[in-house]
Design a protein around this motif. Sequence first.
Motif, short mmCIF file in Angstrom:
data_model
loop_
_atom_site.label_atom_id
_atom_site.label_comp_id
_atom_site.label_asym_id
_atom_site.label_seq_id
_atom_site.Cartn_x
_atom_site.Cartn_y
_atom_site.Cartn_z
N ASN A 225 45.28 42.48 50.50
CA ASN A 225 46.37 42.33 49.55
C ASN A 225 46.00 41.48 48.34
OD1 ASN A 225 46.30 39.80 50.70
ND2 ASN A 225 48.35 39.89 51.61
N VAL A 226 44.70 41.23 48.14
CA VAL A 226 44.21 40.62 46.91
C VAL A 226 42.98 41.41 46.46
CG1 VAL A 226 45.05 38.29 47.35
CG2 VAL A 226 42.79 38.95 48.18
N ASP A 227 42.71 41.37 45.17
CA ASP A 227 41.48 41.97 44.65
C ASP A 227 40.33 41.01 44.89
OD1 ASP A 227 42.25 44.47 43.74
OD2 ASP A 227 42.94 43.71 41.81
N THR A 228 39.35 41.45 45.65
CA THR A 228 38.19 40.61 45.93
C THR A 228 37.01 40.93 45.01
OG1 THR A 228 37.48 42.20 47.61
CG2 THR A 228 38.83 40.33 48.35
N ARG A 229 37.20 41.88 44.11
CA ARG A 229 36.10 42.32 43.25
C ARG A 229 35.76 41.29 42.19
NH1 ARG A 229 32.73 46.11 45.04
NH2 ARG A 229 31.77 47.38 43.41
N MET A 230 34.50 40.94 42.09
CA MET A 230 33.99 40.17 40.96
C MET A 230 33.06 41.06 40.17
SD MET A 230 31.70 36.63 40.77
CE MET A 230 33.00 35.49 41.24
N THR A 231 33.27 41.12 38.88
CA THR A 231 32.42 41.90 37.98
C THR A 231 31.72 40.95 37.03
OG1 THR A 231 33.94 43.78 38.08
CG2 THR A 231 32.39 43.72 36.24
N LEU A 232 30.40 41.10 36.91
CA LEU A 232 29.59 40.15 36.15
C LEU A 232 28.75 40.87 35.11
CD1 LEU A 232 27.75 37.04 37.38
CD2 LEU A 232 26.40 38.77 36.18
N LEU A 233 28.76 40.32 33.90
CA LEU A 233 27.95 40.83 32.79
C LEU A 233 26.89 39.78 32.45
CD1 LEU A 233 27.83 43.25 30.77
CD2 LEU A 233 29.22 41.85 29.22
N ARG A 234 25.63 40.16 32.61
CA ARG A 234 24.50 39.26 32.36
C ARG A 234 23.89 39.55 31.00
NH1 ARG A 234 19.44 38.11 36.54
NH2 ARG A 234 18.09 36.96 35.09
#
Length: 692
Positions: A225-234
């Motif tokens: 019930n939460v968004d666990t996605r982390m998106t990273l731009l290097r």
Amino acid sequence: MRTLNARLAPVLGLLLGCVLTLGPGAAPRLSTADAQEGAARADACAGSANFLIGAARSDITGPAAEVGMMGYGQVGQKTEGIHQRLYSRAFVIASPCNGRRVAFVSADLGMVFQAVKQQVVERLRSKLGDTFSDDNVLLSATHTHSGPGGFSHYTFYNLTTFGFVPQNFEAIVSGITDSILRANARLAEGSLRLSSGDLHGASANRSPEAYLRNPESERVRYPGNVDTRMTLLRMTGADGRELGLVNWFAVHATSFGNTNHFITGDNKGLAAHAFEVEQGGRTPGGPDTFVAAFANSNEGDVTPNILGGTNGGGANDFEDAAISAKKQYDFAAHLWSHAAMPVMGGVDYRHTYVKMDAVDVAPAFADGGEHRTCPAAIGLSMLAGAEDGPGFGAEGATCENVHDLWSQFSCSAVTTPCQGEKPIVLEMGTMKPYPWSPEVLPLQVVTVGPLALVAVPFEMTTMAGRRLRDTVRAQLQGLGVTDVVIAGPANAYSGYVATREEYARQDYEGASTHFGPWTLAALQQSFAGLAASLREGVAVAPGPTPRDLRKAVVGLQPGVVFDDKLLWVDFGAVAEEAKASYARGDTASVTFWGGHPRNDLKTGGTFLRVQRRELDGTWRDVANDGDGVALYHWQREYCVPTLACSQVRITWPIPRDTPPGTYRLVHEGNWKSGWDGRIHPYSGSSRPFTVR
């Protein structure tokens, strides 16, 4: 923003006596020439991995004493010092293949108010002409609840700060502008890499019952019930030098609760600082050679306090913030090391203003019927606060379940047909001469190759964010977009957005959805049009012009009249000395006679220094008030014959890995003369002490 608690309830008690021209949710009509031009631009960037990149970090720390804090809505929560300075982290990315550039900012703020965006863009245009505009500047907030407030031009957000605070507003606007200008000046060839993954155990849904109102057929699509996605731009320079990173992860920056009085970037700010130190871009007094932004997303119903807590924060502000920061830092480091996917394509963007209180929502975006959004209003449950930040009353107060104060009224007396289940406690949108919160709001989509940023001026709940991402993704599939991220709160602020089902329960998030039960549907409709226009390469109408209220704001806070001290001491003199010796793990502290921190914000500087004596006898800084290591605490000292004395306590919890040696604590400040109003610098230092 959290609860306007019981202390504000009496105040409210006294106060109570654009749809896109494209058509509802439709893609723009294109001529053959338009379609060919859009396709040509896309082809020009296809397969291109060349970008120009610049990054910079600037100080945006406001007054560290006697200013109401922004986030929890507590009248008595005022700044009394600094745990960690607040920063604007700016990234400018330009695409040579199509000549477009965008500025993305992650600022250590509770929210970016509309006036801030207006004046940042105005100042950028005065320096750089048409290089930047509303269209290609995206200002987002980390959503820390531990910064000074009073920087909105709308009354509702200045209630608990007793009006507008020009000094804080100027610190924020000038700092954000400076970070963008310096990032733009640093543009150089480089490359981008993208990485994403799921960070578990760092967040929890604070309104789980409301989330369960969403259809089971929808909920089963997701593991939690939460968004666990982390998106990273290097970001890497052509010479191989690492320039910085941005990651997006949905979680409230509320590890520090509503009894905290220290300015701090909270878990997001601490994680960013740790990454900058690790990459060598953060030394006391050193340049910002590496910039790391831990940005927020659809955090509306997401708490970091997985171990519980009180007063809106964790069980222990400092420890819980460190735990949350480490979880985010560690996972970002993992994504950083595995960021192998090169970003290919160009930079593009679309922006429009929408009158959010008058959107006609087409059946396709709602429940099959036609609906309309409402004048902004908050419900009774907003006063109750969220599960991890209780206020006045209880959540879940709907028109079918009114109680306490409202039990004597019928449903029709406390709501409007448009607001549905919400028992209205304050209708900001109908206040005169101006609404108390903005109704003309910016919507923006930015693409950098396969990454799309959906900039929203709201706090979106987990499921609301998921639905909006799906809407935008469906329109951008033809562009090769693989990662759609909610970037928010961004560019302005007007409360929360819950799904229609969550709204019906009227928990804190639903009661704080200003424009009524169909707000999310209106956003989906408007963003579908924006994304479609981006896909097809055509312009969109700018929409209605938002108000500029800079001449209408009122501030009630007095300035510093003068600073006083005891006759036999100097400013900067030690009132309580440090011990001669400490063990690692102990806490060293010293108290000075000082001046009011509003005399000089020390922008780009510091109120404290932890220094170590080198072998040649010189003193070298090992920490300052931007590190989240040592604490600067200001307090008013009532001394005869005036009430204008101040004492400053510098506290340093000595890390267990501190090298043994000789150290001292230094305080730098400014005092104001009562004779001529002039500001004078001063400094003081503790006696040297050993750390063993």
